[in-house]
Design a protein around this motif. Structure first.
Motif, short mmCIF file in Angstrom:
data_model
loop_
_atom_site.label_atom_id
_atom_site.label_comp_id
_atom_site.label_asym_id
_atom_site.label_seq_id
_atom_site.Cartn_x
_atom_site.Cartn_y
_atom_site.Cartn_z
N ALA A 20 45.67 45.00 41.11
CA ALA A 20 46.11 45.44 42.44
C ALA A 20 46.45 46.92 42.42
O ALA A 20 46.69 47.51 41.37
N THR A 21 46.50 47.49 43.61
CA THR A 21 46.92 48.88 43.81
C THR A 21 48.06 48.88 44.84
O THR A 21 48.25 47.90 45.57
N PRO A 22 48.79 49.99 44.95
CA PRO A 22 49.85 50.05 45.97
C PRO A 22 49.31 49.81 47.38
O PRO A 22 50.00 49.24 48.23
N ASP A 23 48.07 50.21 47.63
CA ASP A 23 47.47 50.03 48.95
C ASP A 23 47.23 48.57 49.31
O ASP A 23 46.99 48.24 50.47
N ASP A 24 47.29 47.68 48.34
CA ASP A 24 47.10 46.25 48.58
C ASP A 24 48.37 45.55 49.06
O ASP A 24 48.32 44.38 49.45
N GLN A 62 59.72 43.43 39.36
CA GLN A 62 59.19 42.09 39.15
C GLN A 62 57.96 41.78 40.01
O GLN A 62 57.09 41.03 39.59
N TYR A 63 57.89 42.32 41.20
CA TYR A 63 56.80 42.00 42.12
C TYR A 63 55.83 43.17 42.32
O TYR A 63 55.00 43.14 43.22
N SER A 64 55.90 44.16 41.48
CA SER A 64 55.06 45.36 41.59
C SER A 64 53.57 45.05 41.48
O SER A 64 53.16 44.17 40.73
N TYR A 65 52.79 45.84 42.18
CA TYR A 65 51.34 45.78 42.09
C TYR A 65 50.87 45.90 40.64
O TYR A 65 49.80 45.40 40.27
N GLN A 66 51.67 46.55 39.80
CA GLN A 66 51.30 46.76 38.40
C GLN A 66 51.10 45.44 37.66
O GLN A 66 50.42 45.40 36.64
N HIS A 67 51.70 44.37 38.15
CA HIS A 67 51.66 43.07 37.49
C HIS A 67 50.76 42.06 38.19
O HIS A 67 50.78 40.88 37.86
N ILE A 68 49.99 42.53 39.18
CA ILE A 68 49.23 41.60 40.02
C ILE A 68 47.72 41.78 39.81
O ILE A 68 47.21 42.90 39.81
N TRP A 69 47.06 40.65 39.65
CA TRP A 69 45.60 40.58 39.68
C TRP A 69 45.21 39.99 41.03
O TRP A 69 45.88 39.08 41.53
N VAL A 70 44.14 40.51 41.63
CA VAL A 70 43.67 39.98 42.91
C VAL A 70 42.25 39.44 42.76
O VAL A 70 41.46 39.96 41.98
N ALA A 71 41.98 38.40 43.52
CA ALA A 71 40.62 37.86 43.65
C ALA A 71 40.13 38.31 45.02
O ALA A 71 40.77 38.02 46.04
N GLU A 72 39.02 39.01 45.02
CA GLU A 72 38.54 39.65 46.24
C GLU A 72 37.08 39.29 46.47
O GLU A 72 36.29 39.23 45.52
#
Length: 187
Positions: A8-12, A54-64
């Motif tokens: 993920a990115t901050p824009d997400d 804890q919820y930062s984009y840095q820790h998130i994978w997205v399925a797009e």
């Protein structure tokens, strides 16, 4: 259905907040001290867009797929829980004047799968499994790390998916009044 999985990115943040709500709506309401979906989404959007929490984009994978985010998985090192939670609790205190009592849902020695969810219009298409397979490959097979998660005992469908992808029950926990199974998958 084959989707692209990426970090993920901050824009997400705006598109991800409703997905995180699918996975943790009751918990977010407990955290912010009110049952207001607009404020809960705003809270998550803020946290996702920031670094080092804890919820930062840095820790998130997205399925797009075709530019639409259809699912997400949020994971972080359990050893960093207290450090990652601190900015979230500080923001809650400042923004909502609320001071929730929180319990540690993870521990050192595991990469904690905090949330995973698939958009309602894409459920049943295998996206959740695709995300799980991706993170297992990334963390368990490549980094030789243990992944841990908590699943509500009243959600046998989710637990079944985790078991089918290689997780096994290691303990039981109770958080925010819910009985949860602690599952792990090891290298």
């Amino acid at each position: 259905m084959l989707t692209q999985i990426r970090k993920a990115t901050p824009d997400d943040a705006t598109r991800l907040a409703p997905l995180l709500m699918l996975a943790m709506e009751d918990i977010v309401y407990e955290l912010i001290g009110r049952q207001d979906s607009a404020q809960a989404i705003a809270f998550l959007t803020h946290c996702i867009a920031q670094q080092d929490n804890q919820y930062s984009y840095q820790h998130i994978w997205v399925a797009e797929l075709n530019g639409a985010i259809l699912g997400h998985a949020s994971l972080y090192d359990g050893a960093n829980l207290v450090m990652l939670r601190k900015p979230v609790l500080n923001y809650i205190a400042t923004r909502f004047q609320h001071y929730p009592v929180v319990h540690d849902e993870t521990e050192s020695g595991e990469i904690y799968l905090d949330t995973i969810a698939v958009a309602s219009q894409a459920q049943g298409l295998g996206i959740g499994k695709q995300l799980l397979v991706h993170i297992i490959d990334e963390y368990v097979h490549r980094q030789h790390a243990t992944i841990g998660l908590l699943v509500d005992q009243e959600n046998p469908k989710a637990k079944s998916l985790y078991i089918r992808t290689g997780f096994s029950k290691v303990a039981e926990k109770q958080l925010f009044g819910k009985r949860l199974d602690h599952l792990q998958i090891k290298p």
